[in-house]
Design an enzyme around this catalytic site. Sequence first.
Site, mmCIF file in Angstrom:
data_model
loop_
_atom_site.group_PDB
_atom_site.id
_atom_site.type_symbol
_atom_site.label_atom_id
_atom_site.label_comp_id
_atom_site.label_asym_id
_atom_site.label_seq_id
_atom_site.Cartn_x
_atom_site.Cartn_y
_atom_site.Cartn_z
ATOM 1 N N ARG A 187 0.847 -1.197 0.000
ATOM 2 C CA ARG A 187 0.000 0.000 0.000
ATOM 3 C C ARG A 187 0.879 1.242 0.000
ATOM 4 N NH1 ARG A 187 1.176 2.118 4.137
ATOM 5 N NH2 ARG A 187 0.024 3.945 3.459
ATOM 6 N N GLY A 188 0.219 2.399 -0.222
ATOM 7 C CA GLY A 188 0.966 3.644 -0.382
ATOM 8 C C GLY A 188 1.323 3.745 -1.864
ATOM 9 N N ALA A 189 1.031 4.899 -2.454
ATOM 10 C CA ALA A 189 1.125 5.027 -3.911
ATOM 11 C C ALA A 189 2.489 4.633 -4.474
ATOM 12 C CB ALA A 189 0.768 6.460 -4.303
ATOM 13 N N CYS A 192 -2.611 9.858 7.584
ATOM 14 C CA CYS A 192 -2.339 8.597 6.889
ATOM 15 C C CYS A 192 -0.859 8.227 7.012
ATOM 16 C CB CYS A 192 -2.776 8.675 5.429
ATOM 17 S SG CYS A 192 -2.861 7.046 4.624
ATOM 18 N N LYS A 198 3.061 11.157 -9.470
ATOM 19 C CA LYS A 198 1.725 11.339 -8.903
ATOM 20 C C LYS A 198 0.822 12.177 -9.811
ATOM 21 C CE LYS A 198 3.056 9.295 -5.129
ATOM 22 N NZ LYS A 198 3.138 9.780 -3.785
ATOM 23 N N ASP A 244 -1.795 10.709 -3.503
ATOM 24 C CA ASP A 244 -2.038 9.557 -4.376
ATOM 25 C C ASP A 244 -2.065 10.019 -5.815
ATOM 26 O OD1 ASP A 244 -3.412 8.449 -1.645
ATOM 27 O OD2 ASP A 244 -2.536 6.901 -2.906
ATOM 28 N N ASN A 267 -5.980 12.212 -2.072
ATOM 29 C CA ASN A 267 -5.205 11.500 -1.039
ATOM 30 C C ASN A 267 -6.181 10.829 -0.075
ATOM 31 O OD1 ASN A 267 -2.504 10.925 0.050
ATOM 32 N ND2 ASN A 267 -3.100 12.198 1.778
ATOM 33 N N LYS A 268 -5.646 10.184 0.913
ATOM 34 C CA LYS A 268 -6.437 9.397 1.866
ATOM 35 C C LYS A 268 -7.667 10.143 2.382
ATOM 36 C CE LYS A 268 -5.993 6.055 2.767
ATOM 37 N NZ LYS A 268 -6.782 4.976 2.122
ATOM 38 N N ARG A 325 -6.037 -0.969 -7.767
ATOM 39 C CA ARG A 325 -6.414 0.187 -6.945
ATOM 40 C C ARG A 325 -6.612 1.343 -7.913
ATOM 41 N NH1 ARG A 325 -4.354 1.257 -1.164
ATOM 42 N NH2 ARG A 325 -6.439 2.149 -1.078
HETATM 43 C C1 RUB Z 1 -1.995 5.896 1.280
HETATM 44 C C2 RUB Z 1 -2.027 7.382 1.096
HETATM 45 C C3 RUB Z 1 -0.707 8.090 1.007
HETATM 46 C C4 RUB Z 1 -0.303 8.217 -0.449
HETATM 47 C C5 RUB Z 1 1.123 8.708 -0.614
HETATM 48 O O1 RUB Z 1 -3.266 5.302 1.126
HETATM 49 O O2 RUB Z 1 -3.053 7.990 0.935
HETATM 50 O O3 RUB Z 1 -0.817 9.379 1.533
HETATM 51 O O4 RUB Z 1 -0.404 6.947 -1.094
HETATM 52 O O5 RUB Z 1 2.038 7.748 -0.131
HETATM 53 P P1 RUB Z 1 -3.388 3.716 1.208
HETATM 54 P P2 RUB Z 1 3.538 7.716 -0.673
HETATM 55 O O6 RUB Z 1 -2.886 3.293 2.554
HETATM 56 O O7 RUB Z 1 -4.851 3.441 1.034
HETATM 57 O O8 RUB Z 1 -2.577 3.120 0.075
HETATM 58 O O9 RUB Z 1 4.118 9.040 -0.342
HETATM 59 O O10 RUB Z 1 4.177 6.574 0.073
HETATM 60 O O11 RUB Z 1 3.481 7.473 -2.152
#
Ligand code: RUB
Length: 307
Positions: free
Chosen positions: A18-20, A126, A233, A197, A207-208, A60
């Site tokens: 998870r996390g973009a 988040c 992004k 995201d 974003n979240k 996703r």
């Molecule tokens: C994660 C989320 C993060 C972004 C950015 O949502 O919203 O703020 O993905 O993350 P989820 P990063 O947990 O539903 O994936 O900076 O790591 O790309």
Amino acid sequence: MPANLQQTIADIRSMKVRGAASIGIHAARALADHVQGLDGTPAQVLRQARVAARRLDAARPTAVTLHNCLGWVLAAVAAQASVPKQKKAARETARLVGMEVKASRAAIANHGAQHVPDGAVVLTHCHSSTALAVLAAAKRSGKSLEVIATETRPFRQGLITVKALRDEGISCALAVDSAVEHLLATRDIDLVLVGADTMTRDGVLINKIGTAGVAALAQLHEVPFYAAAGLHKFTRQMAADIPIEERAAGEVVAARDLARGARVLNPVFDRTPPGRIQACITEEGLASPRRAVQRNLARIVEEDAWG
Ligand code: RUB
């Protein structure tokens, strides 16, 4: 569906990955691995790679990093005239995507850290690897800081954030999401920092879930709100065209605890308009959302790669 592809899709859907940024890197690698096993003419290989990429992309639907990273691998495959070259290009591009996403995070961390004042109290929402990299870089540059992390219901990514902050030696506190207004009103919070995201053509941050509300409250209390968002992004699409993922009711509440007949709404992302965002922190430094969009869109891969 080949095991590796299926496993990656399952890992992304279940939020094991998870996390973009992390989703983008994993998906690019899975697509490149999949290409290694394809046979036929270059056109057939490209066609099969596109089918696999679409499946990964659907895992996703909101975080555009996934789409961009897959698009970069597809574009590399499309540019080659022989199957061995397609396979090599896929492998190398997936490796480069991983390196670039990490380099992007490091550049954002460097710029962002300069805008975190010594002694700052920062609120984050988040778990964003990019926002965390900014905070870690500020700490490593010798600044003292304190971070308030929201719990981020329903998945509680705030717990990951506080663990990561603690591992960096950053003083932190966890707060329930509904405490945000009270905290902004009663504590000297210097800034809000979140990840991204997706950044859309109209300058909207996706974003979240909860981010748009946190940004509105930050604006109300005149606390600057920053979004850490690298090139991967950004999208040419408008915010209204990006679907907001809805996840299972069970992530919010166990069925046995819910009154029979009641429904659960579980949208997991929301849209923050550019007017609530002080600046995006990008690889090139700070810029208004619209400026950041202008700069980055020119570099985003064309949709042709998807066929
Ligand atoms: C994660 C989320 C993060 C972004 C950015 O949502 O919203 O703020 O993905 O993350 P989820 P990063 O947990 O539903 O994936 O900076 O790591 O790309």
